[in-house]
Scaffold this active site. Structure first.
Site, PDB file in Angstrom:
ATOM      1  N   CYS A   1      12.219   1.399 -10.861  1.00 19.11           N
ATOM      2  CA  CYS A   1      13.702   1.041 -11.301  1.00 19.11           C
ATOM      3  C   CYS A   1      14.546   1.451 -10.168  1.00 19.11           C
ATOM      4  O   CYS A   1      14.556   2.530  -9.589  1.00 19.11           O
ATOM      5  CB  CYS A   1      14.176   1.595 -12.571  1.00 19.11           C
ATOM      6  SG  CYS A   1      16.086   1.368 -12.967  1.00 19.11           S
TER       7      CYS A   1
ATOM      8  N   ASP B   1      -1.942  -2.810  -0.880  1.00 17.85           N
ATOM      9  CA  ASP B   1      -2.861  -3.509  -1.748  1.00 17.85           C
ATOM     10  C   ASP B   1      -3.862  -2.919  -2.706  1.00 17.85           C
ATOM     11  O   ASP B   1      -4.793  -3.204  -3.483  1.00 17.85           O
ATOM     12  CB  ASP B   1      -3.791  -4.625  -0.975  1.00 17.85           C
ATOM     13  CG  ASP B   1      -4.511  -4.198   0.116  1.00 17.85           C
ATOM     14  OD1 ASP B   1      -4.958  -2.921   0.158  1.00 17.85           O
ATOM     15  OD2 ASP B   1      -4.821  -4.913   1.107  1.00 17.85           O
TER      16      ASP B   1
ATOM     17  N   GLN C   1      -1.390   1.511   5.842  1.00 18.68           N
ATOM     18  CA  GLN C   1       0.034   0.964   5.634  1.00 18.68           C
ATOM     19  C   GLN C   1      -0.079  -0.168   4.685  1.00 18.68           C
ATOM     20  O   GLN C   1       0.939  -0.810   4.546  1.00 18.68           O
ATOM     21  CB  GLN C   1       0.186   0.266   6.931  1.00 18.68           C
ATOM     22  CG  GLN C   1       0.492   1.296   8.259  1.00 18.68           C
ATOM     23  CD  GLN C   1       0.213   0.675   9.570  1.00 18.68           C
ATOM     24  OE1 GLN C   1       1.606   0.198  10.197  1.00 18.68           O
ATOM     25  NE2 GLN C   1      -0.853   0.618  10.165  1.00 18.68           N
ATOM     26  N   ASN C   2      -1.212  -0.336   4.237  1.00 17.22           N
ATOM     27  CA  ASN C   2      -1.255  -1.443   3.249  1.00 17.22           C
ATOM     28  C   ASN C   2      -0.831  -1.093   1.747  1.00 17.22           C
ATOM     29  O   ASN C   2      -1.119   0.153   1.412  1.00 17.22           O
ATOM     30  CB  ASN C   2      -2.710  -1.940   3.047  1.00 17.22           C
ATOM     31  CG  ASN C   2      -3.212  -2.504   4.389  1.00 17.22           C
ATOM     32  OD1 ASN C   2      -2.372  -2.742   5.247  1.00 17.22           O
ATOM     33  ND2 ASN C   2      -4.633  -2.735   4.680  1.00 17.22           N
TER      34      ASN C   2
ATOM     35  N   HIS D   1       2.877   3.326   3.176  1.00 25.81           N
ATOM     36  CA  HIS D   1       4.061   2.210   2.863  1.00 25.81           C
ATOM     37  C   HIS D   1       4.286   1.905   1.368  1.00 25.81           C
ATOM     38  O   HIS D   1       4.752   1.227   1.097  1.00 25.81           O
ATOM     39  CB  HIS D   1       3.983   1.009   3.784  1.00 25.81           C
ATOM     40  CG  HIS D   1       4.034   1.068   5.134  1.00 25.81           C
ATOM     41  ND1 HIS D   1       3.768   0.034   6.188  1.00 25.81           N
ATOM     42  CD2 HIS D   1       4.878   2.126   5.707  1.00 25.81           C
ATOM     43  CE1 HIS D   1       4.216   0.710   7.381  1.00 25.81           C
ATOM     44  NE2 HIS D   1       4.683   1.716   7.059  1.00 25.81           N
TER      45      HIS D   1
ATOM     46  N   GLY E   1      -7.429  -2.575  12.187  1.00 23.86           N
ATOM     47  CA  GLY E   1      -6.693  -3.609  11.710  1.00 23.86           C
ATOM     48  C   GLY E   1      -5.171  -3.492  11.726  1.00 23.86           C
ATOM     49  O   GLY E   1      -4.486  -3.886  10.837  1.00 23.86           O
ATOM     50  N   THR E   2      -4.601  -2.731  12.751  1.00 24.45           N
ATOM     51  CA  THR E   2      -3.027  -2.615  12.705  1.00 24.45           C
ATOM     52  C   THR E   2      -2.693  -2.858  14.135  1.00 24.45           C
ATOM     53  O   THR E   2      -3.337  -2.706  15.228  1.00 24.45           O
ATOM     54  CB  THR E   2      -2.661  -1.230  12.539  1.00 24.45           C
ATOM     55  OG1 THR E   2      -1.290  -1.196  12.555  1.00 24.45           O
ATOM     56  CG2 THR E   2      -3.311  -0.178  13.135  1.00 24.45           C
TER      57      THR E   2
ATOM     58  N   PRO F   1      -9.649  -7.396  16.418  1.00 23.31           N
ATOM     59  CA  PRO F   1     -10.233  -8.482  17.179  1.00 23.31           C
ATOM     60  C   PRO F   1      -9.499  -8.897  18.440  1.00 23.31           C
ATOM     61  O   PRO F   1      -9.714  -9.508  19.312  1.00 23.31           O
ATOM     62  CB  PRO F   1     -10.037  -9.754  16.419  1.00 23.31           C
ATOM     63  CG  PRO F   1      -9.732  -9.360  15.171  1.00 23.31           C
ATOM     64  CD  PRO F   1      -9.191  -8.017  14.973  1.00 23.31           C
TER      65      PRO F   1
ATOM     66  N   CYS G   1      17.380   4.034 -12.351  1.00 20.50           N
ATOM     67  CA  CYS G   1      16.877   5.325 -12.843  1.00 20.50           C
ATOM     68  C   CYS G   1      15.439   5.880 -12.205  1.00 20.50           C
ATOM     69  O   CYS G   1      15.181   7.251 -12.199  1.00 20.50           O
ATOM     70  CB  CYS G   1      16.670   5.286 -14.353  1.00 20.50           C
ATOM     71  SG  CYS G   1      15.081   4.241 -14.945  1.00 20.50           S
TER      72      CYS G   1
HETATM   73  P1  OAD Z   1       0.130  -6.860  11.586  1.00 23.31           P
HETATM   74  O1  OAD Z   1       0.191  -7.979  10.986  1.00 23.31           O
HETATM   75  O2  OAD Z   1       1.189  -6.113  12.444  1.00 23.31           O
HETATM   76  O3  OAD Z   1      -1.447  -6.338  12.384  1.00 23.31           O
HETATM   77  C1  OAD Z   1      -2.488  -6.882  11.948  1.00 23.31           C
HETATM   78  C2  OAD Z   1      -3.400  -6.589  12.802  1.00 23.31           C
HETATM   79  O4  OAD Z   1      -4.661  -6.817  12.242  1.00 23.31           O
HETATM   80  C3  OAD Z   1      -3.458  -7.240  14.478  1.00 23.31           C
HETATM   81  O5  OAD Z   1      -3.455  -6.455  15.243  1.00 23.31           O
HETATM   82  C4  OAD Z   1      -4.638  -8.358  14.325  1.00 23.31           C
HETATM   83  O6  OAD Z   1      -5.116  -8.640  15.453  1.00 23.31           O
HETATM   84  C5  OAD Z   1      -5.553  -7.395  13.380  1.00 23.31           C
HETATM   85  N1  OAD Z   1      -6.694  -8.349  12.576  1.00 23.31           N
HETATM   86  C6  OAD Z   1      -6.620  -9.550  12.032  1.00 23.31           C
HETATM   87  N2  OAD Z   1      -7.800  -9.846  11.542  1.00 23.31           N
HETATM   88  C7  OAD Z   1      -8.415  -8.872  11.590  1.00 23.31           C
HETATM   89  C8  OAD Z   1      -9.705  -8.313  11.114  1.00 23.31           C
HETATM   90  N3  OAD Z   1     -10.432  -9.187  10.428  1.00 23.31           N
HETATM   91  N4  OAD Z   1     -10.307  -7.005  11.298  1.00 23.31           N
HETATM   92  C9  OAD Z   1      -9.372  -6.170  11.815  1.00 23.31           C
HETATM   93  N5  OAD Z   1      -8.167  -6.488  12.450  1.00 23.31           N
HETATM   94  C10 OAD Z   1      -7.793  -7.608  12.108  1.00 23.31           C
HETATM   95  O7  OAD Z   1      -0.087  -5.533  10.152  1.00 23.31           O
HETATM   96  P2  OAD Z   1       0.137  -3.910  10.321  1.00 23.31           P
HETATM   97  O8  OAD Z   1      -0.153  -3.268  11.718  1.00 23.31           O
HETATM   98  O9  OAD Z   1      -0.621  -3.396   9.021  1.00 23.31           O
HETATM   99  O10 OAD Z   1       5.260  -2.966   6.936  1.00 23.31           O
HETATM  100  O11 OAD Z   1       1.892  -4.118  10.114  1.00 23.31           O
HETATM  101  C11 OAD Z   1       2.341  -2.747  10.031  1.00 23.31           C
HETATM  102  C12 OAD Z   1       3.533  -2.990   8.999  1.00 23.31           C
HETATM  103  O12 OAD Z   1       4.187  -3.991   9.323  1.00 23.31           O
HETATM  104  C13 OAD Z   1       3.124  -3.335   7.738  1.00 23.31           C
HETATM  105  O13 OAD Z   1       2.688  -2.357   6.865  1.00 23.31           O
HETATM  106  C14 OAD Z   1       4.516  -3.755   7.024  1.00 23.31           C
HETATM  107  C15 OAD Z   1       4.784  -4.799   8.288  1.00 23.31           C
HETATM  108  O14 OAD Z   1       6.002  -5.252   8.446  1.00 23.31           O
HETATM  109  C16 OAD Z   1       6.384  -2.993   6.214  1.00 23.31           C
HETATM  110  O15 OAD Z   1       6.638  -4.072   5.306  1.00 23.31           O
HETATM  111  C17 OAD Z   1       7.270  -1.730   6.231  1.00 23.31           C
END
Ligand code: OAD
Length: 256
Positions: A131, A108, A105-106, A123, A191-192, A218, A134
């Site tokens: 653009c 980066d 979902q990153n 994402h 990490g989601t 974590p 276009c």
């Molecule tokens: P979140 O910010 O919602 O969640 C990040 C997760 O990473 C949390 O569950 C943390 O506990 C965990 N975390 C923190 N530090 C960590 C580490 N060192 N190792 C492993 N995990 C760790 O991020 P996403 O789930 O990626 O979408 O968010 C999903 C989507 O929401 C993103 O892609 C973005 C956002 O809004 C859009 O912008 C459409």
């Protein structure tokens, strides 16, 4: 509660057996690269209201404001970020034949920088500008930003090629991700927060299809007690390093 050692052993055994492993990753895997997550303490959405700045309606209403508040800051942060042990260990799991594809979902690009070969950018990517008129795409690096928002030669505004709130996931990426989830025998969820659809549903699809789910985070998530078979609580870099060491002992690198 089982010890972390026995959970790591269970996860390593599942990895050693896997033939079609995939990973779903989120912002947490890049935290150790210095990129803050979205939710929770220190998260981006604590400082910026996503409905005000990360929604497609906001971009269409006031692109200059969204560029100033969101896109420029993220661009600066990502420009200097390097892959951490979490990204590198997922790459190693690919080399060991455990992982075939990463759905991230990153935006980066750090999995690709770590050398992972099949990465689905669910994402989109911040490294490409598109653009709004276009739809032509440019590498961010090709563009010298002299005005905000930058413009395409057609005079349309450029925007990062990411999925904002209120926008749809690219249909071919969504279909491929759902297919991989329904056919995998192992899924890492790293990490989601597993709160944003449709990505959050991919582990449910995998679980229903019989896959073993290894979660690394974590903090517990909505998946932890319902969907994940093993939850390894801890930072991705540290946990994945310990896990990969075990997997490499059980499943040495393929020859040739
Ligand atoms: P979140 O910010 O919602 O969640 C990040 C997760 O990473 C949390 O569950 C943390 O506990 C965990 N975390 C923190 N530090 C960590 C580490 N060192 N190792 C492993 N995990 C760790 O991020 P996403 O789930 O990626 O979408 O968010 C999903 C989507 O929401 C993103 O892609 C973005 C956002 O809004 C859009 O912008 C459409």
């Amino acid at each position: 509660m089982p010890s972390i050692t026995s959970l790591l052993d269970q996860a390593a055994t599942a990895c050693a057996k896997a033939r079609k492993g995939i990973a779903l990753t989120g912002a947490g895997i890049s935290v150790e690269s210095g990129i803050p997550p979205f939710r929770g303490k220190g998260g981006l959405w604590e400082k910026i209201d996503p409905m005000k700045y990360a929604h497609i309606d906001a971009l269409e209403r006031d692109p200059a404001e969204v560029w100033k508040v969101l896109f420029l800051g993220i661009g600066e942060l990502l420009g200097t970020a390097a892959p951490n042990d979490g990204h590198k260990e997922l790459r190693r799991l690919e080399e060991l034949g455990v992982l075939q594809t990463i759905i991230t979902q990153n935006v980066d690009g750090l999995h690709q920088k770590a050398g992972s070969r099949d990465v689905i950018e669910f994402h989109g990517t911040h490294a490409v500008l598109r653009c709004m008129t276009c739809q032509r795409r440019y590498e961010w690096q090709e563009i010298t930003i002299t005005e905000i928002p930058p413009r395409c030669p057609c005079n349309g505004y450029l925007r990062p090629d990411v999925v904002m709130f209120g926008e749809l996931i690219d249909m071919s990426l969504l279909q491929r991700s759902q297919m991989l989830a329904s056919q995998c025998d192992l899924m890492f969820v790293v990490g989601t927060s597993a709160t944003v659809e449709p990505a959050a549903y991919l582990p449910v699809i995998a679980k229903r299809a019989g896959a073993f789910i290894i979660e690394i985070n974590p903090e517990p998530t909505p998946l932890t007690h319902h969907i994940s078979d093993v939850t390894l609580l801890g930072p991705a870099g540290e946990v994945l390093t310990q896990l990969t060491e075990r997997v490499a002992r059980l499943r040495p690198m393929p020859q040739g």
